[in-house]
Enzyme design. Structure first.
Site, PDB file in Angstrom:
ATOM      1  N   ASP A 176      54.447  42.541 -74.180  1.00  0.00           N
ATOM      2  CA  ASP A 176      53.791  42.715 -72.881  1.00  0.00           C
ATOM      3  C   ASP A 176      52.285  42.923 -73.026  1.00  0.00           C
ATOM      4  O   ASP A 176      51.569  42.949 -72.032  1.00  0.00           O
ATOM      5  CB  ASP A 176      54.419  43.891 -72.129  1.00  0.00           C
ATOM      6  CG  ASP A 176      54.150  43.854 -70.633  1.00  0.00           C
ATOM      7  OD1 ASP A 176      54.037  42.744 -70.076  1.00  0.00           O
ATOM      8  OD2 ASP A 176      54.041  44.925 -70.012  1.00  0.00           O
ATOM      9  N   SER A 227      52.845  43.020 -64.093  1.00  0.00           N
ATOM     10  CA  SER A 227      53.919  42.100 -64.469  1.00  0.00           C
ATOM     11  C   SER A 227      54.945  42.004 -63.342  1.00  0.00           C
ATOM     12  O   SER A 227      55.325  43.023 -62.760  1.00  0.00           O
ATOM     13  CB  SER A 227      54.604  42.575 -65.753  1.00  0.00           C
ATOM     14  OG  SER A 227      53.677  42.702 -66.808  1.00  0.00           O
ATOM     15  N   GLN A 232      56.087  34.899 -68.936  1.00  0.00           N
ATOM     16  CA  GLN A 232      55.881  35.957 -67.950  1.00  0.00           C
ATOM     17  C   GLN A 232      55.070  35.415 -66.773  1.00  0.00           C
ATOM     18  O   GLN A 232      54.198  34.565 -66.941  1.00  0.00           O
ATOM     19  CB  GLN A 232      55.133  37.142 -68.551  1.00  0.00           C
ATOM     20  CG  GLN A 232      54.968  38.321 -67.597  1.00  0.00           C
ATOM     21  CD  GLN A 232      54.184  39.484 -68.209  1.00  0.00           C
ATOM     22  OE1 GLN A 232      52.982  39.562 -68.054  1.00  0.00           O
ATOM     23  NE2 GLN A 232      54.887  40.356 -68.912  1.00  0.00           N
TER      24      GLN A 232
END
Length: 284
Positions: free
Chosen positions: A202, A226, A276
């Site tokens: 991440d 996110s 993502q």
């Protein structure tokens, strides 16, 4: 967190009831629960319900609400199916009675089959590069906020290939390469290495979608969050050895950025892939 042992402790969940676990939070300087932490803890919660010998090969997650950094997170695992070769799990992360995150994950017993992969990008090796903390020294006086964001204690070391300057007033192509390794060694447990790579995945991902726009807006003027995160594990690896995170962003639109990443070992093995999408808005 100064080393990976502290991260390992964070990912060690308390079992409250059958299929229900509790995790504490990393006190991130941005005052919100770090998405990588929830990904890793959710995977660890699932692993506590998965038959021995089955490893995660894919996980698909949605970030629903911003997590409260001062509130423990409850992970409720649904044992959807245990098949002959595959196990399927669903997990919900809960705070204050509301779902803040959901994830589906699939686990597979080790099997032989066809193999191929793309080549690793031709980039400098990590021993020829400086850490992002060292590179951040140039911002210490000119941009203290950027300096602090790159030098707060972390259990991972990052060595970026590209030297990107957010104060340059120019945009960059939406590509970057970052070497990653844990600070400290880990036991020979591939499940733990997978969880820590999920945690690390991440970092640096969504910001890649902002690179072409630095000419128009400074990075610290943007709000990033996110929205979803998918990850596939292809081969075994060690996160306490250098891994190359090769990132790109094919598109940004409608206040969302779309980013991808491939993870390689130093000898060129593709071990994981990441996708993502995240929210990108200019701060008020």
């Amino acid at each position: 967190m100064d080393n990976v042992r502290e991260l390992t402790d964070l990912l060690t969940l308390e079992k409250i009831e059958e299929n229900i676990f509790r995790g504490e939070n990393y006190k991130a300087p941005w005052k919100r629960v770090f998405g990588g932490q929830v990904l890793a803890q959710a995977l660890q919660a699932c692993y506590q319900t998965v038959p021995e010998g089955r490893l995660v090969h894919s996980m698909h997650a949605y970030f629903i609400l911003a997590g409260d950094i001062n509130q423990p997170i409850i992970y409720d695992v649904d044992r959807i199916r245990d098949g002959g070769s595959f196990t399927t799990r669903r997990v919900i992360a809960i705070q204050k009675g509301a779902a803040i995150f959901s994830m589906g994950a699939s686990f597979q017993s080790v099997q032989e089959g066809l193999e191929h992969q793309i080549s690793m990008p031709n980039v400098p090796m990590p021993d020829t590069l400086e850490s992002d903390e060292k590179l951040a020294e140039v911002f210490k006086d000119a941009a203290p906020e950027i300096y602090r964001s790159l030098t707060f204690p972390r259990p991972l070391e990052f060595r970026p290939v590209e030297k990107l300057n957010p104060l340059s007033g120019k945009g960059y192509p939406p590509f970057r390469h970052v070497w990653i390794k844990s600070k400290g060694t880990l036991p020979d447990d591939i499940r733990l290495h997978q969880a820590i790579l999920a945690y690390a995945s991440d970092y640096n991902l969504l910001t890649t979608a902002t690179l072409p726009h630095w000419e128009q807006v400074k990075p610290n003027e943007l709000f990033l969050a996110s929205l979803d995160h998918a990850m596939w594990f292809h081969r075994t690896f060690r996160i306490d050895e250098w891994l190359l995170y090769a990132l790109d962003s094919p598109s940004a639109s409608n206040a969302r950025g779309f980013t991808r990443g491939n993870v390689f070992t130093q000898d060129g093995q593709l071990v994981a892939s990441v996708v993502q999408e995240g929210l990108i808005r200019k701060r008020d």
